[in-house]
Design a protein around this motif. Sequence first.
Motif, PDB file in Angstrom:
ATOM      1  N   PHE A 160      15.391 -70.110  22.264  1.00 22.12           N
ATOM      2  CA  PHE A 160      14.797 -68.856  21.800  1.00 22.12           C
ATOM      3  C   PHE A 160      15.877 -67.835  21.435  1.00 22.12           C
ATOM      4  CE2 PHE A 160      12.055 -70.813  25.013  1.00 22.12           C
ATOM      5  CZ  PHE A 160      10.911 -71.045  24.248  1.00 22.12           C
ATOM      6  N   HIS A 161      15.466 -66.877  20.620  1.00 21.02           N
ATOM      7  CA  HIS A 161      16.363 -65.773  20.275  1.00 21.02           C
ATOM      8  C   HIS A 161      15.524 -64.523  20.045  1.00 21.02           C
ATOM      9  CE1 HIS A 161      15.191 -65.900  16.004  1.00 21.02           C
ATOM     10  NE2 HIS A 161      15.280 -67.220  16.089  1.00 21.02           N
ATOM     11  N   PRO A 162      16.108 -63.329  20.165  1.00 13.01           N
ATOM     12  CA  PRO A 162      15.351 -62.092  19.981  1.00 13.01           C
ATOM     13  C   PRO A 162      14.703 -62.025  18.600  1.00 13.01           C
ATOM     14  CG  PRO A 162      17.461 -61.634  21.006  1.00 13.01           C
ATOM     15  CD  PRO A 162      17.496 -63.072  20.583  1.00 13.01           C
ATOM     16  N   GLY A 163      13.439 -61.624  18.580  1.00  9.77           N
ATOM     17  CA  GLY A 163      12.720 -61.490  17.319  1.00  9.77           C
ATOM     18  C   GLY A 163      12.111 -62.777  16.808  1.00  9.77           C
ATOM     19  N   MET A 164      12.232 -63.855  17.550  1.00  7.55           N
ATOM     20  CA  MET A 164      11.709 -65.155  17.126  1.00  7.55           C
ATOM     21  C   MET A 164      10.185 -65.109  17.101  1.00  7.55           C
ATOM     22  SD  MET A 164      12.640 -68.797  18.858  1.00  7.55           S
ATOM     23  CE  MET A 164      12.045 -70.348  18.229  1.00  7.55           C
ATOM     24  N   PRO A 165       9.557 -65.473  15.984  1.00  5.09           N
ATOM     25  CA  PRO A 165       8.091 -65.389  15.897  1.00  5.09           C
ATOM     26  C   PRO A 165       7.409 -66.570  16.571  1.00  5.09           C
ATOM     27  CG  PRO A 165       8.987 -66.215  13.831  1.00  5.09           C
ATOM     28  CD  PRO A 165      10.168 -65.885  14.703  1.00  5.09           C
ATOM     29  N   GLY A 166       6.133 -66.380  16.897  1.00  7.74           N
ATOM     30  CA  GLY A 166       5.300 -67.473  17.355  1.00  7.74           C
ATOM     31  C   GLY A 166       5.555 -67.973  18.761  1.00  7.74           C
ATOM     32  N   ILE A 167       6.232 -67.170  19.596  1.00  4.55           N
ATOM     33  CA  ILE A 167       6.563 -67.659  20.945  1.00  4.55           C
ATOM     34  C   ILE A 167       5.890 -66.813  22.031  1.00  4.55           C
ATOM     35  CG2 ILE A 167       8.763 -68.660  20.235  1.00  4.55           C
ATOM     36  CD1 ILE A 167      10.156 -66.178  21.378  1.00  4.55           C
ATOM     37  N   GLN A 168       4.934 -65.962  21.631  1.00  2.40           N
ATOM     38  CA  GLN A 168       4.334 -65.048  22.602  1.00  2.40           C
ATOM     39  C   GLN A 168       3.660 -65.771  23.760  1.00  2.40           C
ATOM     40  OE1 GLN A 168       4.243 -64.730  19.311  1.00  2.40           O
ATOM     41  NE2 GLN A 168       4.051 -62.602  18.649  1.00  2.40           N
ATOM     42  N   ASN A 187      20.224 -49.501   2.656  1.00  4.41           N
ATOM     43  CA  ASN A 187      20.670 -50.192   1.440  1.00  4.41           C
ATOM     44  C   ASN A 187      19.745 -51.350   1.052  1.00  4.41           C
ATOM     45  OD1 ASN A 187      21.237 -52.035   3.432  1.00  4.41           O
ATOM     46  ND2 ASN A 187      23.463 -51.941   3.216  1.00  4.41           N
ATOM     47  N   GLY A 188      18.618 -51.486   1.780  1.00  2.79           N
ATOM     48  CA  GLY A 188      17.662 -52.544   1.469  1.00  2.79           C
ATOM     49  C   GLY A 188      18.025 -53.897   2.031  1.00  2.79           C
ATOM     50  N   LYS A 189      19.095 -53.985   2.814  1.00  2.00           N
ATOM     51  CA  LYS A 189      19.541 -55.267   3.363  1.00  2.00           C
ATOM     52  C   LYS A 189      19.216 -55.377   4.853  1.00  2.00           C
ATOM     53  CE  LYS A 189      23.489 -55.659   0.180  1.00  2.00           C
ATOM     54  NZ  LYS A 189      24.975 -55.801   0.090  1.00  2.00           N
ATOM     55  N   LYS A 190      19.103 -56.611   5.309  1.00  6.99           N
ATOM     56  CA  LYS A 190      18.939 -56.885   6.732  1.00  6.99           C
ATOM     57  C   LYS A 190      20.276 -57.309   7.329  1.00  6.99           C
ATOM     58  CE  LYS A 190      14.034 -58.163   6.814  1.00  6.99           C
ATOM     59  NZ  LYS A 190      13.042 -59.187   7.259  1.00  6.99           N
ATOM     60  N   GLN A 191      20.367 -57.165   8.646  1.00  6.05           N
ATOM     61  CA  GLN A 191      21.597 -57.478   9.350  1.00  6.05           C
ATOM     62  C   GLN A 191      21.478 -58.813  10.079  1.00  6.05           C
ATOM     63  OE1 GLN A 191      24.317 -55.402   9.340  1.00  6.05           O
ATOM     64  NE2 GLN A 191      25.525 -56.874  10.515  1.00  6.05           N
ATOM     65  N   VAL A 192      22.521 -59.601  10.058  1.00  8.41           N
ATOM     66  CA  VAL A 192      22.613 -60.784  10.916  1.00  8.41           C
ATOM     67  C   VAL A 192      23.304 -60.328  12.194  1.00  8.41           C
ATOM     68  CG1 VAL A 192      23.522 -63.110  11.198  1.00  8.41           C
ATOM     69  CG2 VAL A 192      22.737 -62.335   8.940  1.00  8.41           C
ATOM     70  N   TYR A 193      22.534 -60.230  13.280  1.00 11.42           N
ATOM     71  CA  TYR A 193      23.061 -59.661  14.517  1.00 11.42           C
ATOM     72  C   TYR A 193      24.023 -60.625  15.213  1.00 11.42           C
ATOM     73  CZ  TYR A 193      19.120 -56.371  14.091  1.00 11.42           C
ATOM     74  OH  TYR A 193      18.233 -55.428  13.651  1.00 11.42           O
ATOM     75  N   ASP A 194      25.097 -60.075  15.741  1.00  8.99           N
ATOM     76  CA  ASP A 194      26.063 -60.848  16.521  1.00  8.99           C
ATOM     77  C   ASP A 194      25.762 -60.629  18.008  1.00  8.99           C
ATOM     78  OD1 ASP A 194      28.232 -62.047  17.711  1.00  8.99           O
ATOM     79  OD2 ASP A 194      29.725 -61.194  16.350  1.00  8.99           O
ATOM     80  N   TRP A 195      24.784 -61.385  18.509  1.00  7.77           N
ATOM     81  CA  TRP A 195      24.360 -61.180  19.892  1.00  7.77           C
ATOM     82  C   TRP A 195      25.468 -61.491  20.890  1.00  7.77           C
ATOM     83  CZ3 TRP A 195      20.452 -58.215  20.701  1.00  7.77           C
ATOM     84  CH2 TRP A 195      19.392 -58.169  19.796  1.00  7.77           C
ATOM     85  N   ASP A 196      26.299 -62.457  20.584  1.00 11.55           N
ATOM     86  CA  ASP A 196      27.404 -62.782  21.493  1.00 11.55           C
ATOM     87  C   ASP A 196      28.329 -61.581  21.656  1.00 11.55           C
ATOM     88  OD1 ASP A 196      26.463 -65.338  21.890  1.00 11.55           O
ATOM     89  OD2 ASP A 196      27.748 -66.250  20.365  1.00 11.55           O
ATOM     90  N   LEU A 197      28.625 -60.907  20.547  1.00 15.92           N
ATOM     91  CA  LEU A 197      29.473 -59.716  20.603  1.00 15.92           C
ATOM     92  C   LEU A 197      28.791 -58.612  21.408  1.00 15.92           C
ATOM     93  CD1 LEU A 197      31.879 -57.937  19.703  1.00 15.92           C
ATOM     94  CD2 LEU A 197      30.569 -57.424  17.609  1.00 15.92           C
ATOM     95  N   PHE A 198      27.500 -58.400  21.157  1.00 20.19           N
ATOM     96  CA  PHE A 198      26.783 -57.328  21.859  1.00 20.19           C
ATOM     97  C   PHE A 198      26.771 -57.582  23.367  1.00 20.19           C
ATOM     98  CE2 PHE A 198      23.902 -57.070  17.830  1.00 20.19           C
ATOM     99  CZ  PHE A 198      24.963 -56.576  17.100  1.00 20.19           C
TER     100      PHE A 198
END
Length: 684
Positions: A244-252, A189-200
């Motif tokens: 930090f969080h998954p997918g966070m840029p610039g932390i390699q 649908n062209g949208k991104k998801q806000v992930y609920d990591w706590d739920l996962f």
Amino acid sequence: MRKALFIFLLLGSTRLLAQQDIKPYGALPSAAQLKWQQLEYYMFIHFGPNTFTDKEWGHGDEDPKVFNPTQLDARQWARTAKAAGMKGIIITAKHHDGFCLWPSAYSKHTVRESAWKNGKGDVLKELSEACKEAGLLFGVYLSPWDRNHPAYGTPEYNQVFANQLKEVHTNYGDVFEQWFDGANGEGPNGKKQVYDWDLFHKTVRDIHPNVIFFSDAGPGCRWIGNENGFAGETNWSTLNREEFHPGMPGIQDILNRGQEDGTHWVPGEADVSIRPGWFYSPSTDDKVKTLPWLLDIYYKSVGRNANLLLNVPVDRRGLIHKNDSLRLMELRKVLDESFKTNLAIRARTTVTNTRKNSMLSSAVHLTDNNPNTYWATNDGELQGTITLSFERPVTFNRLQIQEYIALGQRVKSFRVSVREGNTYREVANETTIGYKRILRLPTITTAAVKIELLDAKACPVISEVKLFKAPELLADPGISRNKEGQVSITAASPDPVFHYTTNGSEPTLRSPKYTGTPFAFPGTGVVKAKAFVNNGKQSSATVTAEFDLAPVNWKLLQVSSQENRGEGEKAIDGDLRTGWISKDGGYPHEIQVDMGGVTTINGFTYTPHPSRGIVYNYAFYVSTDGKNWGRPVAQGSFANIQNNPVKQRVKLPKSVQAQYFRLVAVAPGSAQEKRAAAAEIGVF
């Protein structure tokens, strides 16, 4: 019997007192993390529709019937992993395309809709059973990004994904590692998801409380910051996890070396593929990483306080390809030979600053082959020296040292020296140790080895010191070509003889011999080379170089208006060590090239710059006059290029004739990037 039991209980109680005597330092591993670290080496399997469509990131619009492995045998995968010395298998149960390798009740893009077994198959069931039979641990990768599911990008989707996690963790037995990455793109649908990591996390933990979660931020283990399989020379197992969080840029870079005073224990896991890509492609059958390359990965992962997750993609039959399997067995053979005989057990071990009033903190434990015993210095003593002395000189080229990490990671730096006459010569000066550090050294013969612990966060607690003599291997040849299309072959090994082919066949002693003078190969094609010594009795692996059209008469026609032309020409000079980096100014950026004559073009290549400016969305144009360009002949995105910055190939639907081509960098691999860059841009 009673006497033996009494002694056992006495030793156990004494050991407990000794552990209590040494205060833990900093963040500590959980019991599950300690067990995980001891695994060291296990298999990743990427498998799904991408295997059949020759893509790295599917778009979720593929017909599920394309998934049809006619000879799928999960027991063959397990046998291969077991024979390779691996301790488990993690499989891509659901990749970004949303295709589920099990018949999920929460998706219509699964094996149930595939042609495989008429929709009655279940890959996870077959693999989990095969792992159990082989004595391997079973792990799963589920991507929360779903390019197929209609609910993706809505609040409802997080529960959909949690339900899928629950299915997998409920129905297939124990799961030792749950693998997440931070990929978060647009859905159908062209949208991104806000992930609920706590739920996962909660969904999984409710079923498997001891599971190890992998992601950029852990919490069980962390990405090592690259997909080369290389941990940092300095590698702390601790991290300020809440930052930090998954997918966070610039932390390699931070993830690669950890954080010295991190608040949580989040050790590194080095993931890398045995091939250039993660999914199987027939075009990479001759590009399996060579044995020296894989050994380099092993020593820079397991040998640098990280676990190694080596990807071995299943092919279109549903089997591990013989080329991958043979290379894994070669690696197992060399590792077995390398670590077969611990020379340190023959040494007389002496130490300084030994902890007082501690029966179990003894120098004898450094060479007892028991990682649960240790030697430690006194509280406040942040330095110490371990000396291994031998009645007769020993010859070695590997040194292994381990900390007792149950009490924390402590050592900041150490030095290794060997005795020569009446003095010692330094042979290594390193930083962290952690669970395991393996040093590759030149072959040394000596009667004494001295390890000096130079600095630590708290009193050092060392569990093991070992010395080994690993076999020396013939190094792989290196194949390179300059802008004029002249090919050179080199190797670091002494006095090798090179034989090569240019028709795709395997080099033998009857193939053309490389005389040291570069030879002409200006066209598109493959050069293979092999090094031979001892009249062919010993040889290297076959190295393959796939070349585009050599940019012999190419000229830069135009680069983005604000750019320096000389800078742009570095993208077409045939030298991967140089590259074009645009100026700041925001996307799009573009570069135009005159090939000096009309050429038949079947596709383009883009090799990203090693440091910055990685292009994600692209468009290629062609022209016969350098003025009229028309519509793009190819456009799209380079999947996963940000994490795996390797040469990309864009094949055209049909050949075109053109003298000029143009690359438009439409969007970057990172939202923060304002520049575009390329080490090389090519045509095949």
